[in-house]
Scaffold this active site. Structure first.
Site, PDB file in Angstrom:
ATOM      1  N   LYS A 202       0.642   5.292   7.555  1.00  0.00           N
ATOM      2  CA  LYS A 202      -0.582   4.676   7.674  1.00  0.00           C
ATOM      3  C   LYS A 202      -1.088   4.160   9.140  1.00  0.00           C
ATOM      4  O   LYS A 202       0.182   3.154   9.649  1.00  0.00           O
ATOM      5  CB  LYS A 202      -0.887   3.910   6.094  1.00  0.00           C
ATOM      6  CG  LYS A 202      -2.485   2.987   5.470  1.00  0.00           C
ATOM      7  CD  LYS A 202      -2.373   2.396   5.479  1.00  0.00           C
ATOM      8  CE  LYS A 202      -4.228   2.027   4.863  1.00  0.00           C
ATOM      9  NZ  LYS A 202      -3.991   1.640   4.199  1.00  0.00           N
TER      10      LYS A 202
ATOM     11  N   SER B 154      -5.141  -0.220  -3.227  1.00  0.00           N
ATOM     12  CA  SER B 154      -5.053   1.079  -1.551  1.00  0.00           C
ATOM     13  C   SER B 154      -4.113   1.593  -1.510  1.00  0.00           C
ATOM     14  O   SER B 154      -3.996   2.799  -0.966  1.00  0.00           O
ATOM     15  CB  SER B 154      -5.917  -0.048  -0.628  1.00  0.00           C
ATOM     16  OG  SER B 154      -6.767  -0.021  -0.036  1.00  0.00           O
TER      17      SER B 154
ATOM     18  N   SER C 219      -7.996   2.137   0.630  1.00  0.00           N
ATOM     19  CA  SER C 219      -7.742   2.631   1.589  1.00  0.00           C
ATOM     20  C   SER C 219      -7.033   3.752   2.843  1.00  0.00           C
ATOM     21  O   SER C 219      -7.067   3.981   3.642  1.00  0.00           O
ATOM     22  CB  SER C 219      -8.413   1.148   2.940  1.00  0.00           C
ATOM     23  OG  SER C 219      -6.674   1.249   2.675  1.00  0.00           O
TER      24      SER C 219
END
EC number: 6.3.5.7
Length: 496
Positions: free
Chosen positions: A75, A174, A150
């Site tokens: 990420k 998330s 996210s």
């Protein structure tokens, strides 16, 4: 080969059915072919293949560990030397870190090969991955739908088999919510279990990194490498290292019948997780999963988490307050985007931040600055912290009568792209079942357990499993038992 799990790929490498370089080339080719999903924001084939060649050399010497040569995506909130680290923001569009985040460094030290950086909501603020400066991510199961957020780039990458695993972060859901929306397995460890050093901060008392992969067993392998004390992170907890795979495939209690491996396991079902707002198709999948657990010998126990509804206002006081402080460093001087034209220094600050931050980040900075301002600090921030403590106490009361807590990871399946962009409150409500777990600092995970109905028949549903502090190994055991009895985690989108 691309559909294999980490465990299966490890066996393939050991049997010399493929090399680390061949695996890297396979996934790089798939990433390039799936650009339309927008799951990745930065790929560097030369860097990836150099790591893969080094892994092959280790394996040829008979060295290396359980993860050597296996590919992973990170990420874009984890700073990664050699790759851009943007946190999904124009503010950091071309930033390259001189060092690796601890999570990245530990996985590379374990021999893993970095495939690239995945897309995300800007500074991890969002539930749909539509807030990225680099564009929205599409859900591989239904490209008209969001992948969750996210960590939506990571969930989409794993679901589309562009990577066998990815890192994510979870501040209020998330990892778990995008894992649910994309039909993958993801775990948020106990707060402090995984180092936050080098993870671009959103809300420091909530942020926690974790793995996303096809299965609980894969997540356990990754957590072995990711977790552990880090003196560079003041929130890192000093605990002995443990093997998170040690309970996998084992009965819950010694002497259990092979057909009832989970006999003695008490599963708490919060009344508040099964009330108004839970979609019928999600409820049906969760109920079916719970029946599967009963068939494995587990007992369902009613529990109550009475402050669940308060988790939304509490979170949206505490998290923005911390974000407004953390993001003050992005001023156009020390980090990030600087406006091209400005008058004095103050004007440069204003224009740089106005141009660099997106609408959702600006909204949360404003909210955070307001609740921390003179005259409102006691009324909002301190009051929210008091309720946060009560939320944590509610969980401890529930765990007196159960071993794990289960329920939906999200009240609905993934919604259409653009459906909630103009209504932030509706977006915030999507995290109602995950926020309280984060506020309490507990470990939680999502495992695939079915699909929606009707027009949503291609959109996955995730079962949330919540454990008590530092109980990840047992939580993973419970998830693994379900995945040994079902094949939801093996389902892939059409064309994959």
């Amino acid at each position: 080969m691309h559909a294999k799990s980490l465990t299966e790929l490890r066996a393939a490498l050991a049997a010399k059915e493929c090399s680390a370089v061949e695996l890297a080339q396979l996934y790089l080719k798939r990433i390039d072919a799936a650009r339309d999903l927008n799951a990745f924001v930065h790929v560097d084939a030369d860097l990836t293949l150099a790591q893969a060649k080094a892994a092959d050399a280790e394996l040829a010497r008979g060295a290396g560990g359980a993860l050597t040569g296996l590919p992973i995506a990170h990420k874009d909130v984890f700073v990664t030397r050699g790759w851009r680290s943007t946190a999904g923001s124009k503010m950091l569009a071309n930033y390259e870190s001189p060092f690796d985040a601890t999570v990245v460094a530990r996985l590379q030290a374990a021999g893993m090969v970095t495939l690239g950086k995945t897309n995300m909501d800007e500074f991890a603020m969002g539930s749909s991955n539509e807030n990225s400066a680099f564009g929205a991510v599409k859900n591989p199961w239904d490209t008209n739908a969001v992948p969750g957020g996210s960590s939506g780039g990571s969930s989409a990458a794993v679901a589309a088999r562009l990577a066998p695993a990815a890192t994510g972060t979870d501040t209020g859901g998330s990892i778990r919510q995008p894992a649910s929306f994309a039909g993958v397995t993801g775990i948020k460890p106990t707060y402090g279990r995984v180092s936050r050093y080098g993870m671009i901060a959103f809300a420091s008392s909530l942020d926690q990194g974790g793995p996303m992969a096809q299965s609980a067993s894969d997540c356990a392998l990754l957590l072995n490498a990711m977790s552990g004390f880090d003196e560079r992170d003041s929130t890192s907890l000093e605990r002995e290292d443990e093997d998170f795979t040690r309970h996998l495939g084992q009965p819950w209690a010694a002497g259990n019948d092979a057909g009832k491996p989970l006999a003695g396991l008490r599963i708490g079902l919060p009344n508040e997780y099964f009330g108004d707002g839970l979609a019928d198709d999600v409820r049906a999948s969760i109920d079916a999963a719970l029946k599967a657990y009963e068939a494995l010998g587990a007992t369902l126990v009613p529990v109550s988490l009475p402050k669940t509804e308060l988790s939304i206002p509490v979170y949206y006081v505490i998290a923005p307050a911390e974000a407004s402080s953390n993001l003050s460093r992005f001023d156009g001087v020390r980090f990030g985007h600087r406006a091209a034209q400005y008058g004095d220094l103050l004007d440069m600050y204003k224009k740089s931040r106005a141009e660099g931050f997106g609408p959702e980040v600006k909204r949360r900075i404003l909210v955070g600055a307001y609740v921390l301002s003179h005259g409102y600090y006691d009324a909002y921030y301190l009051q929210a912290q008091k309720i946060r403590r009560i939320i944590a106490q509610d969980f401890q009361e529930a765990f007196k009568s159960c071993d794990v807590i289960m329920g939906p990871a999200s009240p609905t399946v993934a919604w259409d792209l653009g459906a909630k962009g103009d209504d932030p409150v509706q977006m915030y409500l999507a995290d109602i079942y995950t926020l309280s777990v984060s506020l309490a600092g507990l470990p939680g995970m999502s495992v695939p357990c079915g699909f929606g109905a009707g027009a949503n028949a291609k959109r996955p549903v995730g079962l949330q499993i919540i454990g008590n502090y530092f109980n990840e190994a047992r939580m993973l055991q419970v998830a693994d038992a379900f995945q040994r009895a079902t094949d939801w985690h093996k389902q892939v989108p059409a064309g994959v």
